[in-house]
Design a protein around this motif. Structure first.
Motif, mmCIF file in Angstrom:
data_model
loop_
_atom_site.group_PDB
_atom_site.id
_atom_site.type_symbol
_atom_site.label_atom_id
_atom_site.label_comp_id
_atom_site.label_asym_id
_atom_site.label_seq_id
_atom_site.Cartn_x
_atom_site.Cartn_y
_atom_site.Cartn_z
ATOM 1 N N TYR A 1 19.778 -56.544 106.447
ATOM 2 C CA TYR A 1 18.366 -55.979 106.570
ATOM 3 C C TYR A 1 17.734 -55.541 105.374
ATOM 4 O O TYR A 1 16.573 -55.742 105.313
ATOM 5 C CB TYR A 1 18.448 -54.393 107.259
ATOM 6 N N PHE A 2 18.351 -55.308 104.389
ATOM 7 C CA PHE A 2 17.729 -55.107 102.848
ATOM 8 C C PHE A 2 16.796 -56.241 102.409
ATOM 9 O O PHE A 2 15.720 -56.044 101.994
ATOM 10 C CB PHE A 2 18.971 -54.906 101.887
ATOM 11 N N GLN A 3 17.514 -57.375 102.749
ATOM 12 C CA GLN A 3 16.795 -58.734 102.148
ATOM 13 C C GLN A 3 15.864 -59.398 103.273
ATOM 14 O O GLN A 3 15.089 -60.171 102.779
ATOM 15 C CB GLN A 3 17.777 -59.624 101.650
ATOM 16 N N GLU A 4 15.803 -58.809 104.471
ATOM 17 C CA GLU A 4 15.174 -59.516 105.520
ATOM 18 C C GLU A 4 14.342 -58.945 106.201
ATOM 19 O O GLU A 4 13.086 -59.274 106.643
ATOM 20 C CB GLU A 4 16.200 -60.205 106.705
ATOM 21 N N GLU A 5 14.231 -57.564 106.173
ATOM 22 C CA GLU A 5 13.457 -56.451 106.852
ATOM 23 C C GLU A 5 13.001 -55.194 106.186
ATOM 24 O O GLU A 5 11.953 -54.741 106.650
ATOM 25 C CB GLU A 5 13.785 -56.209 108.266
ATOM 26 N N VAL B 1 22.180 -62.212 113.480
ATOM 27 C CA VAL B 1 20.953 -62.662 113.527
ATOM 28 C C VAL B 1 20.791 -63.611 112.210
ATOM 29 O O VAL B 1 20.224 -64.484 112.120
ATOM 30 C CB VAL B 1 19.901 -61.664 113.604
ATOM 31 N N TYR B 2 21.011 -62.904 110.950
ATOM 32 C CA TYR B 2 20.836 -63.246 109.574
ATOM 33 C C TYR B 2 21.773 -63.990 108.917
ATOM 34 O O TYR B 2 21.392 -64.800 107.710
ATOM 35 C CB TYR B 2 19.988 -62.305 108.894
ATOM 36 N N GLN B 3 23.065 -63.884 109.246
ATOM 37 C CA GLN B 3 24.279 -64.290 108.107
ATOM 38 C C GLN B 3 25.018 -64.933 109.322
ATOM 39 O O GLN B 3 26.624 -64.784 108.905
ATOM 40 C CB GLN B 3 24.923 -63.031 107.582
ATOM 41 N N ASN B 4 24.856 -65.729 110.113
ATOM 42 C CA ASN B 4 25.918 -66.449 111.194
ATOM 43 C C ASN B 4 26.017 -67.998 110.625
ATOM 44 O O ASN B 4 27.071 -68.380 111.069
ATOM 45 C CB ASN B 4 25.214 -66.412 112.382
ATOM 46 N N SER B 5 25.746 -68.384 109.653
ATOM 47 C CA SER B 5 26.005 -69.588 109.258
ATOM 48 C C SER B 5 27.388 -69.995 108.610
ATOM 49 O O SER B 5 28.048 -68.895 107.966
ATOM 50 C CB SER B 5 24.914 -70.296 108.318
ATOM 51 N N CYS C 1 27.693 -60.884 98.072
ATOM 52 C CA CYS C 1 27.831 -61.562 99.374
ATOM 53 C C CYS C 1 28.496 -60.677 100.634
ATOM 54 O O CYS C 1 27.849 -60.584 101.460
ATOM 55 C CB CYS C 1 28.891 -62.655 99.210
ATOM 56 N N MET C 2 29.260 -59.792 100.294
ATOM 57 C CA MET C 2 29.776 -58.735 101.069
ATOM 58 C C MET C 2 28.673 -57.785 101.643
ATOM 59 O O MET C 2 28.445 -57.426 102.674
ATOM 60 C CB MET C 2 30.842 -57.919 100.451
ATOM 61 N N PHE C 3 27.762 -57.164 100.619
ATOM 62 C CA PHE C 3 26.814 -56.518 100.761
ATOM 63 C C PHE C 3 25.975 -56.943 101.952
ATOM 64 O O PHE C 3 25.354 -56.660 102.830
ATOM 65 C CB PHE C 3 25.940 -55.938 99.512
ATOM 66 N N ALA C 4 25.542 -58.352 101.580
ATOM 67 C CA ALA C 4 24.496 -59.237 102.232
ATOM 68 C C ALA C 4 24.856 -59.420 103.711
ATOM 69 O O ALA C 4 24.056 -59.340 104.731
ATOM 70 C CB ALA C 4 24.227 -60.509 101.395
ATOM 71 N N GLN C 5 26.335 -59.626 103.941
ATOM 72 C CA GLN C 5 26.822 -59.931 105.165
ATOM 73 C C GLN C 5 26.780 -58.564 106.056
ATOM 74 O O GLN C 5 26.662 -59.096 107.316
ATOM 75 C CB GLN C 5 28.177 -60.237 104.853
ATOM 76 N N TYR D 1 16.771 -71.359 95.962
ATOM 77 C CA TYR D 1 15.375 -71.583 96.057
ATOM 78 C C TYR D 1 15.340 -72.580 97.040
ATOM 79 O O TYR D 1 14.388 -72.390 97.861
ATOM 80 C CB TYR D 1 14.582 -71.914 94.529
ATOM 81 N N ASN D 2 16.045 -73.430 97.001
ATOM 82 C CA ASN D 2 15.852 -74.704 98.053
ATOM 83 C C ASN D 2 16.515 -74.108 99.310
ATOM 84 O O ASN D 2 16.022 -74.260 100.430
ATOM 85 C CB ASN D 2 16.744 -75.674 97.641
ATOM 86 N N CYS D 3 17.654 -73.472 99.442
ATOM 87 C CA CYS D 3 18.378 -73.508 100.718
ATOM 88 C C CYS D 3 18.384 -71.781 101.058
ATOM 89 O O CYS D 3 18.961 -71.572 102.128
ATOM 90 C CB CYS D 3 19.860 -73.901 100.425
ATOM 91 N N LEU D 4 18.212 -70.865 100.191
ATOM 92 C CA LEU D 4 18.196 -69.651 100.588
ATOM 93 C C LEU D 4 16.955 -69.221 100.310
ATOM 94 O O LEU D 4 16.786 -67.681 99.397
ATOM 95 C CB LEU D 4 19.390 -68.865 99.907
ATOM 96 N N PRO D 5 15.746 -69.345 100.733
ATOM 97 C CA PRO D 5 14.440 -68.962 100.376
ATOM 98 C C PRO D 5 14.039 -67.502 100.991
ATOM 99 O O PRO D 5 13.239 -66.854 100.027
ATOM 100 C CB PRO D 5 13.386 -69.905 101.021
ATOM 101 N N THR D 6 14.615 -67.132 101.656
ATOM 102 C CA THR D 6 14.670 -65.367 101.992
ATOM 103 C C THR D 6 15.197 -64.785 101.049
ATOM 104 O O THR D 6 15.196 -63.508 101.187
ATOM 105 C CB THR D 6 14.760 -65.115 103.312
#
Length: 340
Positions: free
Chosen positions: A265-269, A79-83, A257-261, A215-220
């Motif tokens: 949930y940590f940074q999104e919800e 949902v959040y890391q598919n790009s 990057c590995m943690f965020a991938q 700030y521009n491209c990863l605002p969340t």
């Protein structure tokens, strides 16, 4: 507007919680970076075992998505890391880590080879270009599609406009602010790969540019990957690891990057979520600051190169400065010119 108000409200009402989340990321990155740089076992686990586990996990999700499985379609990683950006970034960072590890441990012919000392420049330039393409992708939405905001495949709203152009240009300039491409060495104690000519001039220009990119491209994510993640390697390089900033940066970037991938949930919800307010004025101001900082850096580098009569890419232009001397003093005694 509702999302912006929500972000502002959360920043105002849960300040301590947001700072607690930031501190966990900042301290965690510093600690894991030290484990990775000081021990071979730590490096093997963090940059070998963990990426393998992450890859298996992401492949399993991709297979599940292709089959229409509900568990995969609703998985936070999908949902959040598919790009394309997140996958390009994590593997590019890991490629940098292993190249740097080869140099610092002087593994085989490649670890001591003169030609391979250009690898840090190449991999950093690739990482910067990945971000520049992402900025220009957002600018495309503004100049071609006429959208001042757009929503990515991951549901993140981005501001599109001149802020992306200014920062994209700043990123391109930043590539040429890297000097002394061949002056890369192992430290005597083999804890670090050193790049003495990468002093505070480059580090600050890079940090301002990269913060603006997030700030521009990863605002969340910018509270974490644009603030905590950038500050962790910079603090280490300025205080106890002179000359080792680029290794610090690669290690902490790969870890984050590995943690965020795997745990978006940590940074999104989670309760630690801290999103940008998407203020066009702030985005433009930060982008201009990034462009000015990198123009100033390249002008200063040109000045130093002319003063010393040197090619800034083949030779060191910060020789004689305090940071350069301290980093060079840590060099291992290896004759790289004859090590191929």
């Amino acid at each position: 507007m509702k999302g912006e108000q929500h972000a502002v409200r959360r920043l105002g009402s849960d300040t301590l919680i947001h700072w607690a989340g930031w501190a966990m990321v900042f301290i965690g990155l510093i600690v894991l970076n030290e484990v990775g740089r000081r021990t071979k076992l730590g490096a093997a686990i963090i940059f070998g075992v963990a990426p393998l586990a992450m890859t298996i996990y992401c492949v399993a999700i991709a297979v599940g998505v292709s089959q229409g499985a509900e568990w995969a379609l609703t998985n936070p990683t999908h949902v959040y890391q598919n790009s394309w950006f997140h996958y390009a970034k994590v593997y590019a960072a890991l490629a940098g880590c292993w190249g740097f590890i080869a140099i610092k441990y002087q593994w085989g012919k490649i670890g001591k080879a003169h030609w391979f000392r250009a690898w840090p420049f190449v991999i950093v330039a690739i990482n910067i270009l990945i971000a520049v393409v992402s900025d220009f992708e957002s600018a495309y939405h503004f100049f071609v599609l006429g959208e001042s905001t757009w929503v990515t495949s991951e549901g993140a709203t981005q501001l599109a406009g001149w802020n992306n152009v200014f920062n994209g240009i700043a990123g391109l300039i930043n590539i040429f602010c890297m000097t002394g491409w061949w002056s890369v060495y192992a430290s005597e104690d083999k804890t670090d790969m050193l790049w003495p000519d990468m002093t505070w001039v480059y580090i600050i220009a890079y940090d301002i540019w990269n913060f603006c990119y997030t700030y521009n491209c990863l605002p969340t994510h910018s509270w974490f990957c644009g603030f905590a993640l950038l500050l962790a390697p910079t603090v280490a390089a300025f205080i106890w690891n002179k000359g080792g900033w680029i290794q610090n940066r690669a290690f902490t970037l790969a870890i984050w990057c590995m943690f965020a991938q795997v745990f978006p949930y940590f940074q999104e919800e989670s309760i630690f979520v801290t999103h940008s307010t998407l203020d066009p004025g702030a985005a433009t101001a930060v982008s201009i600051a990034a462009l000015v900082a990198n123009v100033a850096a390249i002008i200063y580098i040109a000045y130093r190169a002319k003063k010393l009569g040197r090619n800034p890419y083949k030779q060191d232009v910060f020789e004689g400065t305090s940071d350069w001397e301290k980093a060079t003093a840590r060099r291992a005694k290896v004759d790289y010119a004859h090590a191929e």
